[in-house]
Design an enzyme around this catalytic site. Structure first.
Site, PDB file in Angstrom:
ATOM      1  N   ASP A  23     -31.593  26.684  44.135  1.00  0.00           N
ATOM      2  CA  ASP A  23     -31.752  27.723  45.154  1.00  0.00           C
ATOM      3  C   ASP A  23     -31.262  29.037  44.574  1.00  0.00           C
ATOM      4  O   ASP A  23     -30.276  29.066  43.826  1.00  0.00           O
ATOM      5  CB  ASP A  23     -30.986  27.397  46.430  1.00  0.00           C
ATOM      6  CG  ASP A  23     -31.300  28.397  47.539  1.00  0.00           C
ATOM      7  OD1 ASP A  23     -32.384  28.284  48.142  1.00  0.00           O
ATOM      8  OD2 ASP A  23     -30.477  29.309  47.783  1.00  0.00           O
ATOM      9  N   GLU A  25     -30.530  33.355  45.477  1.00  0.00           N
ATOM     10  CA  GLU A  25     -30.437  34.479  46.408  1.00  0.00           C
ATOM     11  C   GLU A  25     -30.767  35.731  45.608  1.00  0.00           C
ATOM     12  O   GLU A  25     -30.325  35.880  44.464  1.00  0.00           O
ATOM     13  CB  GLU A  25     -29.042  34.580  47.033  1.00  0.00           C
ATOM     14  CG  GLU A  25     -28.669  33.384  47.901  1.00  0.00           C
ATOM     15  CD  GLU A  25     -29.570  33.219  49.113  1.00  0.00           C
ATOM     16  OE1 GLU A  25     -30.059  34.250  49.629  1.00  0.00           O
ATOM     17  OE2 GLU A  25     -29.793  32.067  49.534  1.00  0.00           O
ATOM     18  N   HIS A 181     -27.945  30.720  53.491  1.00  0.00           N
ATOM     19  CA  HIS A 181     -28.217  31.855  52.615  1.00  0.00           C
ATOM     20  C   HIS A 181     -27.102  32.072  51.598  1.00  0.00           C
ATOM     21  O   HIS A 181     -26.984  33.146  51.023  1.00  0.00           O
ATOM     22  CB  HIS A 181     -28.512  33.128  53.408  1.00  0.00           C
ATOM     23  CG  HIS A 181     -29.579  32.930  54.444  1.00  0.00           C
ATOM     24  ND1 HIS A 181     -30.850  32.514  54.111  1.00  0.00           N
ATOM     25  CD2 HIS A 181     -29.544  33.036  55.793  1.00  0.00           C
ATOM     26  CE1 HIS A 181     -31.559  32.387  55.229  1.00  0.00           C
ATOM     27  NE2 HIS A 181     -30.795  32.693  56.258  1.00  0.00           N
ATOM     28  N   ASP A 186     -27.171  26.105  50.368  1.00  0.00           N
ATOM     29  CA  ASP A 186     -28.584  25.764  50.545  1.00  0.00           C
ATOM     30  C   ASP A 186     -29.053  24.750  49.508  1.00  0.00           C
ATOM     31  O   ASP A 186     -29.868  23.869  49.810  1.00  0.00           O
ATOM     32  CB  ASP A 186     -29.444  27.024  50.485  1.00  0.00           C
ATOM     33  CG  ASP A 186     -29.326  27.873  51.743  1.00  0.00           C
ATOM     34  OD1 ASP A 186     -28.605  27.464  52.674  1.00  0.00           O
ATOM     35  OD2 ASP A 186     -29.942  28.954  51.794  1.00  0.00           O
TER      36      ASP A 186
END
Length: 215
Positions: A23, A25, A181, A186
């Site tokens: 994951d 960001e 987030h 996540d």
């Protein structure tokens, strides 16, 4: 076809692919121009009975590359302050070099041939990781250049939900919206969700595949 007893290994389950949950960001939606700010990776393993489970985790805050765009809307959404020195951010090279090293070891130890990214809406995470690897001039990228396992699609099939939080709840898992987030949270939730979907298919009798009958 291999005997069913030989199909409990990770290398046999996904055609030699080694699944790694990722994951990211970011500071926008454009992998070429917008900054990668955080990345987490979790490798997976199988026990002797063929049940899939999370294994090793790596997590990094990442420094924006030189000239990267920082979209205010994206930063407001994920709550990341790229200038905060307490982030302990590292370069894209450092983060991906460590992740790729871990993944290559996992591929070797499991007898697999190549890594495959597992992610929720995987096209997004895959594009950012690949763009960062290219910027960092990392030549030994262990991940398949375009094939992924997308848990949004798998969850839609298995659970009737495509949003990560709703899919987790439908699978009987906890999901803390306050922690969402964060790449680390996540990724951890996505890893458990993917394992549950794969293991549920096994519990329902979908794997191993039945041996062909002689006619």
């Amino acid at each position: 076809m291999s005997d069913n007893a030989q199909l409990s290994g990770l290398c046999d389950r996904f055609r030699g692919f080694y699944p790694v949950v990722i994951d990211v960001e970011t500071a926008g939606f454009n992998a070429k121009t917008d900054a990668l700010l955080e990345i987490a990776a979790i490798t997976l393993k199988m026990d002797e009975q063929g049940w899939l489970m999370p294994d090793t985790t790596l997590h990094f805050h990442v420094e924006p590359f030189a000239g990267a765009n920082l979209q205010p809307e994206a930063l407001a959404f994920n709550g990341i302050d790229p200038s905060n020195p307490l982030r302990g951010a590292v370069s894209e090279y450092e983060a991906l070099h460590a992740i790729f090293k871990m993944v290559r070891k996992g591929i070797k130890d499991s007898g697999c041939s190549r890594a495959i990214m597992v992610a929720h809406n995987a096209t997004f995470d895959h594009s950012f990781m690949m763009a960062a690897a290219e910027r960092a001039s990392l030549k030994r990228n262990p991940f398949h250049p375009f094939v992924t396992f997308d848990t949004a699609a798998l969850s839609g099939l298995a659970l009737g939900q495509t949003v990560l939080s709703k899919a987790c709840l439908a699978a009987g898992m906890e999901f803390d919206g306050e922690k969402a987030h964060s790449a680390l949270y996540d990724t951890e939730r996505t890893a458990v969700l993917f394992c549950e979907i794969v293991n549920r298919w096994k519990r329902l009798g979908g794997w191993p595949l039945p041996l062909p009958t002689d006619k």
